[in-house]
Design a protein around this motif. Sequence first.
Motif, PDB file in Angstrom:
ATOM      1  N   ALA A 526       0.782  -1.222   0.000  1.00  0.00           N
ATOM      2  CA  ALA A 526       0.000   0.000   0.000  1.00  0.00           C
ATOM      3  C   ALA A 526       0.816   1.275   0.000  1.00  0.00           C
ATOM      4  N   ASN A 527       2.107   1.195   0.265  1.00  0.00           N
ATOM      5  CA  ASN A 527       2.903   2.419   0.348  1.00  0.00           C
ATOM      6  C   ASN A 527       4.319   2.158  -0.125  1.00  0.00           C
ATOM      7  N   THR A 528       5.038   3.234  -0.328  1.00  0.00           N
ATOM      8  CA  THR A 528       6.387   3.159  -0.896  1.00  0.00           C
ATOM      9  C   THR A 528       7.343   2.360  -0.017  1.00  0.00           C
ATOM     10  N   VAL A 529       7.272   2.560   1.274  1.00  0.00           N
ATOM     11  CA  VAL A 529       8.222   1.889   2.174  1.00  0.00           C
ATOM     12  C   VAL A 529       8.098   0.375   2.056  1.00  0.00           C
ATOM     13  N   ASP A 530       6.862  -0.113   1.939  1.00  0.00           N
ATOM     14  CA  ASP A 530       6.666  -1.558   1.781  1.00  0.00           C
ATOM     15  C   ASP A 530       7.071  -2.022   0.382  1.00  0.00           C
ATOM     16  N   ALA A 531       6.723  -1.226  -0.635  1.00  0.00           N
ATOM     17  CA  ALA A 531       6.970  -1.644  -2.019  1.00  0.00           C
ATOM     18  C   ALA A 531       8.452  -1.718  -2.348  1.00  0.00           C
ATOM     19  N   ILE A 532       9.257  -0.838  -1.753  1.00  0.00           N
ATOM     20  CA  ILE A 532      10.687  -0.771  -2.078  1.00  0.00           C
ATOM     21  C   ILE A 532      11.417  -2.073  -1.745  1.00  0.00           C
ATOM     22  N   SER A 551      23.112  -5.892 -11.540  1.00  0.00           N
ATOM     23  CA  SER A 551      23.897  -6.732 -10.635  1.00  0.00           C
ATOM     24  C   SER A 551      23.306  -6.594  -9.234  1.00  0.00           C
ATOM     25  N   GLU A 552      23.744  -7.441  -8.330  1.00  0.00           N
ATOM     26  CA  GLU A 552      23.232  -7.333  -6.960  1.00  0.00           C
ATOM     27  C   GLU A 552      23.588  -5.980  -6.355  1.00  0.00           C
ATOM     28  N   SER A 553      24.790  -5.478  -6.615  1.00  0.00           N
ATOM     29  CA  SER A 553      25.178  -4.180  -6.052  1.00  0.00           C
ATOM     30  C   SER A 553      24.315  -3.059  -6.636  1.00  0.00           C
ATOM     31  N   GLU A 554      23.954  -3.169  -7.903  1.00  0.00           N
ATOM     32  CA  GLU A 554      23.080  -2.155  -8.504  1.00  0.00           C
ATOM     33  C   GLU A 554      21.677  -2.222  -7.898  1.00  0.00           C
ATOM     34  N   CYS A 555      21.203  -3.424  -7.595  1.00  0.00           N
ATOM     35  CA  CYS A 555      19.898  -3.560  -6.926  1.00  0.00           C
ATOM     36  C   CYS A 555      19.919  -2.901  -5.555  1.00  0.00           C
ATOM     37  N   ARG A 556      20.944  -3.198  -4.795  1.00  0.00           N
ATOM     38  CA  ARG A 556      20.999  -2.669  -3.433  1.00  0.00           C
ATOM     39  C   ARG A 556      21.218  -1.156  -3.431  1.00  0.00           C
ATOM     40  N   SER A 557      21.951  -0.658  -4.402  1.00  0.00           N
ATOM     41  CA  SER A 557      22.145   0.790  -4.466  1.00  0.00           C
ATOM     42  C   SER A 557      20.823   1.489  -4.767  1.00  0.00           C
ATOM     43  N   ARG A 558      20.035   0.915  -5.664  1.00  0.00           N
ATOM     44  CA  ARG A 558      18.739   1.516  -5.993  1.00  0.00           C
ATOM     45  C   ARG A 558      17.773   1.442  -4.817  1.00  0.00           C
ATOM     46  N   TYR A 559      17.845   0.376  -4.065  1.00  0.00           N
ATOM     47  CA  TYR A 559      17.039   0.259  -2.849  1.00  0.00           C
ATOM     48  C   TYR A 559      17.357   1.407  -1.888  1.00  0.00           C
ATOM     49  N   ASP A 560      18.647   1.658  -1.662  1.00  0.00           N
ATOM     50  CA  ASP A 560      19.048   2.749  -0.772  1.00  0.00           C
ATOM     51  C   ASP A 560      18.615   4.109  -1.331  1.00  0.00           C
ATOM     52  N   ILE A 561      18.758   4.291  -2.637  1.00  0.00           N
ATOM     53  CA  ILE A 561      18.381   5.565  -3.250  1.00  0.00           C
ATOM     54  C   ILE A 561      16.889   5.818  -3.090  1.00  0.00           C
ATOM     55  N   MET A 562      16.080   4.789  -3.302  1.00  0.00           N
ATOM     56  CA  MET A 562      14.631   4.947  -3.178  1.00  0.00           C
ATOM     57  C   MET A 562      14.226   5.293  -1.754  1.00  0.00           C
ATOM     58  N   LEU A 563      14.816   4.610  -0.790  1.00  0.00           N
ATOM     59  CA  LEU A 563      14.511   4.912   0.610  1.00  0.00           C
ATOM     60  C   LEU A 563      14.928   6.340   0.966  1.00  0.00           C
ATOM     61  N   GLU A 564      16.146   6.696   0.548  1.00  0.00           N
ATOM     62  CA  GLU A 564      16.651   8.027   0.863  1.00  0.00           C
ATOM     63  C   GLU A 564      15.792   9.107   0.204  1.00  0.00           C
ATOM     64  N   GLY A 643      16.411  12.093  13.536  1.00  0.00           N
ATOM     65  CA  GLY A 643      17.492  11.578  14.362  1.00  0.00           C
ATOM     66  C   GLY A 643      17.838  10.124  14.087  1.00  0.00           C
ATOM     67  N   ILE A 644      17.141   9.505  13.135  1.00  0.00           N
ATOM     68  CA  ILE A 644      17.364   8.087  12.828  1.00  0.00           C
ATOM     69  C   ILE A 644      18.308   7.969  11.643  1.00  0.00           C
ATOM     70  N   ALA A 645      19.388   7.249  11.795  1.00  0.00           N
ATOM     71  CA  ALA A 645      20.416   7.169  10.755  1.00  0.00           C
ATOM     72  C   ALA A 645      20.094   6.124   9.694  1.00  0.00           C
ATOM     73  N   CYS A 646      19.539   4.986  10.096  1.00  0.00           N
ATOM     74  CA  CYS A 646      19.234   3.908   9.156  1.00  0.00           C
ATOM     75  C   CYS A 646      18.150   4.359   8.176  1.00  0.00           C
ATOM     76  N   HIS A 647      18.413   4.230   6.883  1.00  0.00           N
ATOM     77  CA  HIS A 647      17.450   4.674   5.866  1.00  0.00           C
ATOM     78  C   HIS A 647      16.098   3.991   6.016  1.00  0.00           C
ATOM     79  N   LYS A 648      16.086   2.681   6.243  1.00  0.00           N
ATOM     80  CA  LYS A 648      14.825   1.951   6.361  1.00  0.00           C
ATOM     81  C   LYS A 648      14.039   2.421   7.585  1.00  0.00           C
ATOM     82  N   ASP A 649      14.699   2.504   8.733  1.00  0.00           N
ATOM     83  CA  ASP A 649      14.011   2.939   9.948  1.00  0.00           C
ATOM     84  C   ASP A 649      13.566   4.400   9.826  1.00  0.00           C
ATOM     85  N   HIS A 650      14.387   5.208   9.166  1.00  0.00           N
ATOM     86  CA  HIS A 650      14.023   6.608   8.942  1.00  0.00           C
ATOM     87  C   HIS A 650      12.750   6.689   8.103  1.00  0.00           C
TER      88      HIS A 650
END
Length: 693
Positions: A526-532, A551-564, A643-650
């Motif tokens: 239902a929302n971006t945080v879940d879909a990412i 590649s796996e590194s490209e997947c994980r980089s895009r995951y971080d970019i979307m969250l950020e 104040g939360i550093a982790c992208h997912k938790d943020h």
Amino acid sequence: MDIIEIFGSKVFGETEMRQRLPKRVYDSLKHTNREGAPLDPAIAEVVAGAMKDWAVENGATHYTHWFQPMTNITAGKHDSFLTPTSDGSIILEFSGKSLVVGEPDASSFPNGGLRNTFEARGYTAWDPTSPAFIRDHTLYIPTAFCAYTGEALDMKTPLLRSMQTLSAEALRILHLFGNNTSHRVIPTVGAEQEYFLVDRNLYEKRLDLKICGRTLFGAKPPKGQELDDHYCGRIRLRVAEFMEKLDKELWSLGVTSKTKHNEAAPAQHELAPVFASANIACDHNHLTMEMMRITAKKLELACLLHEKPFAGVNGSGKHNNWSLSTDDGLNLLDPGKTPWENVQFLTFLCAVITAVHEYSDLLRLSATSAGNDHRLGGYEAPPAIISIFLGEQLTHILTDIANGKDVDVPAAVSLQMGVETLPNLNRDESDRNRTSPFAFTGNKFEFRMVGSSQSIALANVMLNAAVADVLHNYADRLAQSDDFDTELKAIISDTVRDHSAVIFNGNNYSAEWVEEAKRRGLPNLANTVDAIEAMIDCKNINLFERTGIFSESECRSRYDIMLENYCKVVSIEAATMLEMAKRQIFPACVKYAGDIATSFNAMSTAGLGAASVKKHLALLDELIGDIQDHICALEDAYAYAQGIACHKDHAVAMRNCVLPAMDTLRASCDRMETIVDYDCWPMPTYTDLLHRV
């Protein structure tokens, strides 16, 4: 206006290449464009010289490598053709190397940790399949963008990879069907673009529109889209002028702008182009969005591409119409007049059904954003549940074949309209379902979920990758089978048995469908945080690595970019809302309450009945207190999340804490807007914005 003369006049297209390039060079370049063959590096110098001469003749002084970083907008640095000589004069130069390769800073764009500031080198590589063009005295060269390591830092590179993979797998199927004349299969796309136009002066008075692209406050106007009198209605004079100028600009750039009309909401409109190959369609859509903003500004208008600029009326989407065509003109998703006999069509249809079912999370991911979260689920936007609309006829055909039955073909229906002078109409085999996120509409699929401000690249990457993977499995099965026809029927039977859960021909807006989808096991992200999360699912990483798209590194980089990016968007909106609430709305409310209090005191001194005024003052005092409390609550939620550093938790904190606090503050301010004197309210209202173009 001579459309034929205007169209493509700013494009270094086939006509110019044929006239300016030696035949050998022209043939080599066309071979690359038409059949996806590798580019011959030996031709670059000749092409660069011809391209420079044409550009200079048409007023260009600079060139730029135009690329699409992961920002949903385009980028490029501009270099002049000017080169100084030893005698103090200049010459105009543009080398083959300058055409083929550029070196922008790779660490300053979103990269998800692929690059650091001390590892700044990146490369742009000429995409010869998309023609160069001139804008603002600059030669624009479409390019792909990668890191020093070769990892993709853009939207175009994965799209080109996915097109290459899909073509290879689709050709395997065609060859098994005996087609040896097609040499390339091209995903073709037509991207319908929705947008809002508002008066520029009013736009400049709304900090939320200027900073965020959407209104963070705004009470419901007396008239929204209730009467349905806007959709496809008369186009207002200022809007008509905008559309005319926009068409002219787009046509000169080779964009096949075809259809224009008013959309369902006041001040909302739509533009639709003719189909093109997926990468050119993506380039053209970026050009369309850029030219919309520029043209609007020149006419004292503002073009809003946010998915939900106004609450309570339609949001804006980008309908991604997708099909498959061969280089010799065959549409692989065209059912023909007898689709039950068109086994090749049914094979590709089954591949799409299977792909969408198995990788529905990736399709949902491709249309996710903080802005689209406000749009999906109503007002002409599909829900977050991915399903396919096939229509009753195709659904019955697949079911009958899977069950070994003779296909029951319905008789053609002719519509009689009861007026002798009107022609009889042949009814289509199925109606259109505008609530479906992924609908078959005759010879293509319409993916209606993509947001209006988004690049269409990712949606087509996901679709191409998923379909290519299924076609690969089909080709293996058919090639290894002793009985081709029997295996084809097995593929159709397997599709109906294992993947028909994703087919839904009903009302996607209904509450019953949400429950039914849950019973069918369809995900509801239902929302971006879940879909990412789909971007780093092992199943999906394996898909991307198998198909060579990420590649796996490209997947994980895009995951971080979307969250950020999600966190940044919501953060900017929260900060903007606090500034507007504290510095505009709250002071205006206090001033208005003070004016009412002064009037109340005067009336009381004069011995006039002021009970109603006193009651009004009490309500104002209550709402002012609510606004102040909700400002404090949003400040606390915002500070906690930041104040939360982790992208997912943020991102989770932004979704669970900040957005609800924003909604609560807005509710109080919007209620206050309906009470405060119109002249005292500190910003243009919805009535102003939606009905003053």
